[in-house]
Design a protein around this motif. Sequence first.
Motif, PDB file in Angstrom:
ATOM      1  N   LYS A 341       0.826  -1.200   0.000  1.00  0.00           N
ATOM      2  CA  LYS A 341       0.000   0.000   0.000  1.00  0.00           C
ATOM      3  C   LYS A 341       0.863   1.253   0.000  1.00  0.00           C
ATOM      4  N   ARG A 342       0.552   2.175  -0.914  1.00  0.00           N
ATOM      5  CA  ARG A 342       1.200   3.494  -0.938  1.00  0.00           C
ATOM      6  C   ARG A 342       0.164   4.540  -0.570  1.00  0.00           C
ATOM      7  N   MET A 343       0.582   5.529   0.239  1.00  0.00           N
ATOM      8  CA  MET A 343      -0.340   6.551   0.728  1.00  0.00           C
ATOM      9  C   MET A 343       0.191   7.938   0.406  1.00  0.00           C
ATOM     10  N   SER A 344      -0.710   8.881   0.290  1.00  0.00           N
ATOM     11  CA  SER A 344      -0.317  10.251  -0.004  1.00  0.00           C
ATOM     12  C   SER A 344       0.308  10.904   1.228  1.00  0.00           C
ATOM     13  N   THR A 345       1.139  11.913   0.991  1.00  0.00           N
ATOM     14  CA  THR A 345       1.750  12.655   2.092  1.00  0.00           C
ATOM     15  C   THR A 345       0.685  13.274   2.981  1.00  0.00           C
ATOM     16  N   GLU A 346      -0.379  13.781   2.369  1.00  0.00           N
ATOM     17  CA  GLU A 346      -1.462  14.400   3.133  1.00  0.00           C
ATOM     18  C   GLU A 346      -2.114  13.401   4.082  1.00  0.00           C
ATOM     19  N   SER A 347      -2.354  12.177   3.603  1.00  0.00           N
ATOM     20  CA  SER A 347      -2.977  11.157   4.444  1.00  0.00           C
ATOM     21  C   SER A 347      -2.077  10.787   5.618  1.00  0.00           C
ATOM     22  N   ILE A 348      -0.785  10.657   5.345  1.00  0.00           N
ATOM     23  CA  ILE A 348       0.151  10.303   6.412  1.00  0.00           C
ATOM     24  C   ILE A 348       0.254  11.422   7.439  1.00  0.00           C
ATOM     25  N   GLU A 349       0.304  12.656   6.986  1.00  0.00           N
ATOM     26  CA  GLU A 349       0.387  13.786   7.919  1.00  0.00           C
ATOM     27  C   GLU A 349      -0.850  13.843   8.814  1.00  0.00           C
ATOM     28  N   THR A 350      -2.021  13.531   8.243  1.00  0.00           N
ATOM     29  CA  THR A 350      -3.238  13.504   9.048  1.00  0.00           C
ATOM     30  C   THR A 350      -3.171  12.396  10.095  1.00  0.00           C
ATOM     31  N   GLU A 351      -2.685  11.214   9.689  1.00  0.00           N
ATOM     32  CA  GLU A 351      -2.552  10.116  10.635  1.00  0.00           C
ATOM     33  C   GLU A 351      -1.597  10.487  11.763  1.00  0.00           C
ATOM     34  N   LEU A 352      -0.473  11.092  11.421  1.00  0.00           N
ATOM     35  CA  LEU A 352       0.493  11.496  12.442  1.00  0.00           C
ATOM     36  C   LEU A 352      -0.122  12.497  13.413  1.00  0.00           C
ATOM     37  N   ALA A 353      -0.875  13.452  12.876  1.00  0.00           N
ATOM     38  CA  ALA A 353      -1.517  14.449  13.734  1.00  0.00           C
ATOM     39  C   ALA A 353      -2.511  13.780  14.690  1.00  0.00           C
ATOM     40  N   CYS A 354      -3.257  12.789  14.193  1.00  0.00           N
ATOM     41  CA  CYS A 354      -4.211  12.069  15.036  1.00  0.00           C
ATOM     42  C   CYS A 354      -3.495  11.299  16.138  1.00  0.00           C
ATOM     43  N   LEU A 355      -2.401  10.640  15.785  1.00  0.00           N
ATOM     44  CA  LEU A 355      -1.665   9.850  16.778  1.00  0.00           C
ATOM     45  C   LEU A 355      -1.027  10.741  17.833  1.00  0.00           C
ATOM     46  N   ARG A 356      -0.524  11.883  17.421  1.00  0.00           N
ATOM     47  CA  ARG A 356       0.043  12.811  18.403  1.00  0.00           C
ATOM     48  C   ARG A 356      -1.038  13.302  19.359  1.00  0.00           C
TER      49      ARG A 356
END
Length: 490
Positions: A341-356
């Motif tokens: 699976k490859r994901m967009s930078t925007e999706s990953i940044e959102t996930e990181l923000a949620c985890l933080r």
Amino acid sequence: MRIPSGREPTVSNLLCIPHSLLHCQSAERAGPMSSEIPTSRIARTSKLGAFVAGQAARQVGTKASTFGRSEEARARVLERRSLEAADQIVSVLGSMKGAAMKLGQMMSVIDLGIIPESARADFQRKLAVLRDRAPVVSFGQMRAVLEKDLGAGIDVVFAEFDEKPVASASIGQVYRARLHDGRAVAVKVQYPGIGTAVRADLKNMALFLRFSQRFRPGLDMVQLGEEIRTRIEEELDYRREAQTQHEVAGQFRGHPFIVVPDSVLEFCGEHVLVTEFVDGLVFDDIVEQSQEVRDRVGEIAYRFYCGSIFRNHEFPGDPHPGNLLLRPDGKVAFIDFGLFKRMSTESIETELACLRAASEGRAEDLHRLLNGLGVFPEPDLIPADDMLEFVRDAVGWYLIDGVVHATPEMATDVLIDSVDPRSKHFRKLRWQHLPPEHVFTRRAELYTFGLLGQLHAQANWHRIGREWLYDEPPVTELGLEEAAWRNGTA
């Protein structure tokens, strides 16, 4: 995080299976299959349906036979029945291959809350054969697929070819061979007709997803089904996998403790994948090593699978024990890049923000971020504190700043808390709509934790993860080695 004793198997147990998952011989002595893989939708549905019905009937019989017995006697009967079921699962799902067999592979890593705790280890050990030692298809059938894809005889392409498979899994078997230039290679060959079988499973899955809508009304089953279909269709194309593996091998070339064998692109086809051969301890042997070795392998697996999500924005979708080897030099080799699976930078940044936000206890921020993803059809139905508790139960093992000793029971708890109707969160969170793209990251994390649980690995996973969660410097020896490699100072 322990499963209450006495939890009975129910239909809801089937519904908690991650949606991307979907002979008669002992699991201890798997041998050549006596018949071809069933490929039609009717045949596969009938075989799986007969198996489920048989299990249900045996369960009723087991309950009847334990009536009036002592607690100890009932426990012995349930343990024996669980181990018999494991043999039958290997026989049925192993002969079906494809998506059905992936279910058995998952059950070898993460219990669904249906096996008595005293029998769980033996049950999962029996099912472990489905990861890389499933009942094999005869070489005569496999040779026809191999030579058709190669466009030449085996002797023309290979200097040596061992007809006995070294691994046998869900959609193909792996053989050891040697090219004429002397390179030792692994040759993965798809089972004949497996594409038809998997597509039949996908059609059955569509019906299952529509049925699941009753239990998860917030999910867009059409969109989720399309995402699953795309990923599995990609997994069937070994040419795509060969290119993916070649790219990932390049990313990790020279890594201090991770090895990804490169593909030999000129010999790969739609149904044949040729890669560098790697040797080492398989997972069943790794779990017999010392705690120090298991902890080290666990940290490496965590860095490879979860670290890849947030650092590289791409990751293998099948982080199960059959896909790693511990080499004699201490490095860990990772294989199988079919489900990727490859994901967009925007999706990953959102996930990181949620985890933080979840890590820091910022419930309102987490709720706002998830609402921005469209997770809540009706945001007011799910209080922010409830959502925070749900996320912490699902991925708290790497959000908690402290040493966590992973166990199989904890992985089971995470699964139930995440998606099972038995979860305390289910009544409120059944309305959430997690976009399919993000379902795959949660699946990868769950599988990784299941793998860590099988290892009984321990670490402060949060402190390791802060490298990609907060871009902080590493605090472990492996982290320092990897940082030096990434910075070119190794």
